[in-house]
Design a protein around this motif. Structure first.
Motif, PDB file in Angstrom:
ATOM      1  N   PHE A 141      31.617  20.970  37.150  1.00  0.00           N
ATOM      2  CA  PHE A 141      31.435  19.551  36.845  1.00  0.00           C
ATOM      3  C   PHE A 141      30.028  19.208  36.396  1.00  0.00           C
ATOM      4  O   PHE A 141      29.779  18.149  35.858  1.00  0.00           O
ATOM      5  CB  PHE A 141      31.750  18.768  38.106  1.00  0.00           C
ATOM      6  CG  PHE A 141      30.958  19.250  39.260  1.00  0.00           C
ATOM      7  CD1 PHE A 141      29.752  18.676  39.554  1.00  0.00           C
ATOM      8  CD2 PHE A 141      31.395  20.344  40.007  1.00  0.00           C
ATOM      9  CE1 PHE A 141      28.997  19.152  40.601  1.00  0.00           C
ATOM     10  CE2 PHE A 141      30.641  20.815  41.059  1.00  0.00           C
ATOM     11  CZ  PHE A 141      29.444  20.214  41.353  1.00  0.00           C
ATOM     12  N   LEU A 142      29.116  20.141  36.633  1.00  0.00           N
ATOM     13  CA  LEU A 142      27.719  19.868  36.324  1.00  0.00           C
ATOM     14  C   LEU A 142      27.395  20.087  34.865  1.00  0.00           C
ATOM     15  O   LEU A 142      26.537  19.436  34.288  1.00  0.00           O
ATOM     16  CB  LEU A 142      26.817  20.775  37.160  1.00  0.00           C
ATOM     17  CG  LEU A 142      26.785  20.439  38.636  1.00  0.00           C
ATOM     18  CD1 LEU A 142      26.114  21.535  39.398  1.00  0.00           C
ATOM     19  CD2 LEU A 142      26.062  19.128  38.806  1.00  0.00           C
ATOM     20  N   ASN A 143      28.080  21.017  34.283  1.00  0.00           N
ATOM     21  CA  ASN A 143      27.795  21.352  32.894  1.00  0.00           C
ATOM     22  C   ASN A 143      28.214  20.228  31.964  1.00  0.00           C
ATOM     23  O   ASN A 143      28.831  19.270  32.376  1.00  0.00           O
ATOM     24  CB  ASN A 143      28.525  22.634  32.520  1.00  0.00           C
ATOM     25  CG  ASN A 143      28.142  23.774  33.429  1.00  0.00           C
ATOM     26  OD1 ASN A 143      27.057  23.782  33.967  1.00  0.00           O
ATOM     27  ND2 ASN A 143      29.037  24.712  33.608  1.00  0.00           N
ATOM     28  N   GLY A 144      27.883  20.382  30.734  1.00  0.00           N
ATOM     29  CA  GLY A 144      28.315  19.402  29.757  1.00  0.00           C
ATOM     30  C   GLY A 144      27.349  18.262  29.553  1.00  0.00           C
ATOM     31  O   GLY A 144      27.667  17.317  28.850  1.00  0.00           O
ATOM     32  N   VAL A 145      26.165  18.346  30.144  1.00  0.00           N
ATOM     33  CA  VAL A 145      25.182  17.282  29.938  1.00  0.00           C
ATOM     34  C   VAL A 145      24.635  17.311  28.515  1.00  0.00           C
ATOM     35  O   VAL A 145      24.531  16.258  27.884  1.00  0.00           O
ATOM     36  CB  VAL A 145      24.048  17.336  30.981  1.00  0.00           C
ATOM     37  CG1 VAL A 145      22.886  16.458  30.550  1.00  0.00           C
ATOM     38  CG2 VAL A 145      24.564  16.890  32.326  1.00  0.00           C
ATOM     39  N   PRO A 146      24.313  18.494  27.980  1.00  0.00           N
ATOM     40  CA  PRO A 146      23.893  18.521  26.573  1.00  0.00           C
ATOM     41  C   PRO A 146      24.980  17.898  25.700  1.00  0.00           C
ATOM     42  O   PRO A 146      24.687  17.090  24.824  1.00  0.00           O
ATOM     43  CB  PRO A 146      23.729  20.011  26.286  1.00  0.00           C
ATOM     44  CG  PRO A 146      23.413  20.631  27.600  1.00  0.00           C
ATOM     45  CD  PRO A 146      24.173  19.823  28.612  1.00  0.00           C
ATOM     46  N   GLU A 147      26.194  18.264  25.966  1.00  0.00           N
ATOM     47  CA  GLU A 147      27.321  17.742  25.193  1.00  0.00           C
ATOM     48  C   GLU A 147      27.416  16.225  25.322  1.00  0.00           C
ATOM     49  O   GLU A 147      27.613  15.514  24.334  1.00  0.00           O
ATOM     50  CB  GLU A 147      28.603  18.410  25.696  1.00  0.00           C
ATOM     51  CG  GLU A 147      29.821  18.121  24.849  1.00  0.00           C
ATOM     52  CD  GLU A 147      31.055  18.863  25.370  1.00  0.00           C
ATOM     53  OE1 GLU A 147      30.900  19.809  26.169  1.00  0.00           O
ATOM     54  OE2 GLU A 147      32.173  18.480  24.966  1.00  0.00           O
ATOM     55  N   LEU A 148      27.254  15.751  26.530  1.00  0.00           N
ATOM     56  CA  LEU A 148      27.314  14.311  26.783  1.00  0.00           C
ATOM     57  C   LEU A 148      26.251  13.568  25.979  1.00  0.00           C
ATOM     58  O   LEU A 148      26.541  12.559  25.317  1.00  0.00           O
ATOM     59  CB  LEU A 148      27.115  14.066  28.285  1.00  0.00           C
ATOM     60  CG  LEU A 148      26.951  12.620  28.759  1.00  0.00           C
ATOM     61  CD1 LEU A 148      28.189  11.806  28.448  1.00  0.00           C
ATOM     62  CD2 LEU A 148      26.644  12.586  30.254  1.00  0.00           C
TER      63      LEU A 148
END
Lengths: 112, 112
Positions: free
Chosen positions: A8-15
């Motif tokens: 759930f932590l990943n995807g911040v760059p994507e966000l």
DNA sequence: TTCGATACCTATTTCACCTAGGTATGATGC
DNA sequence: GCATCATACCTAGGTGAAATAGGTATCGAA
């Protein structure tokens, strides 16, 4: 076991990329600078993070591209598709949920 | 390049474990359940995440242990040291900073 | 006595991100 | 004329936190 698998932590760059592109089309190099500036130097995703991400988002149909040469330099402009907009909504919601959950745990003096 | 290196996203399991242990000593299995319940099933770090983390925190001097047998089952209770309290403060601060930064980017309609 | 909950453990894999390069053009400075 | 920096793209390869997937042992309930 319980809720886990795709961290759930990943995807911040994507966000962040999707969020920036929601306002207007941008090119890769510009996005790298924009994230750095928008975060007041706090977050600095290198090109090695952003470019592959843009490529995979395009493959997934979340972004479309347009090539343009400016001052003899080739730029690849990215634009969010409806798929990308949906993805952004999901990621933003997940992020908010996660923050709410963690903030709750950090704050609570209770918990039996 | 800019501010990055150690992915700012990691350390959430560590943050939650230290936070829970700040209130009272707990044993590993109990922590796994507590995180799940405190997050209302939203977060479920498996034992394979928590146990190695507890061991490394103990190695770092952030936690101390106490063994006790209850109902024929051996429990290892963990307690936060001053070092661990400091670590918790740092992680919590980093988390808040990160959230503030991201929330700002998600919210702003501006950004030249 | 089989099963689930309790309670501990670690080896292995995964994959998102980081590092560290590479190419090429234009502008600036010496 | 030539180095150097900013711009602008790219990808191969390493890293490491977390996820997966096992393992051992005890106790209580069906």
């Amino acid at each position: 076991m319980a809720t886990s698998q795709s961290s759930f932590l990943n995807g911040v760059p994507e966000l962040l990329v999707l969020r920036l592109l929601r306002d207007r089309e941008m090119y890769g190099y510009e996005i790298v600078q924009a994230i750095r500036e928008a975060s007041d130097e706090a977050i600095g995703f290198a090109e090695g993070v952003i470019y592959p991400l843009l490529h995979s988002l395009e493959r997934d149909g979340a972004l479309t591209t347009r090539r343009q040469t400016v001052n003899g330099r080739s730029r690849v402009y990215y634009r969010v598709t409806p798929v990308g907009a949906g993805r952004l909504a999901v990621l933003a919601e997940q992020w908010h949920d996660l923050h709410r959950t963690i903030a709750g745990i950090l704050a609570e003096p209770r918990h039996a």
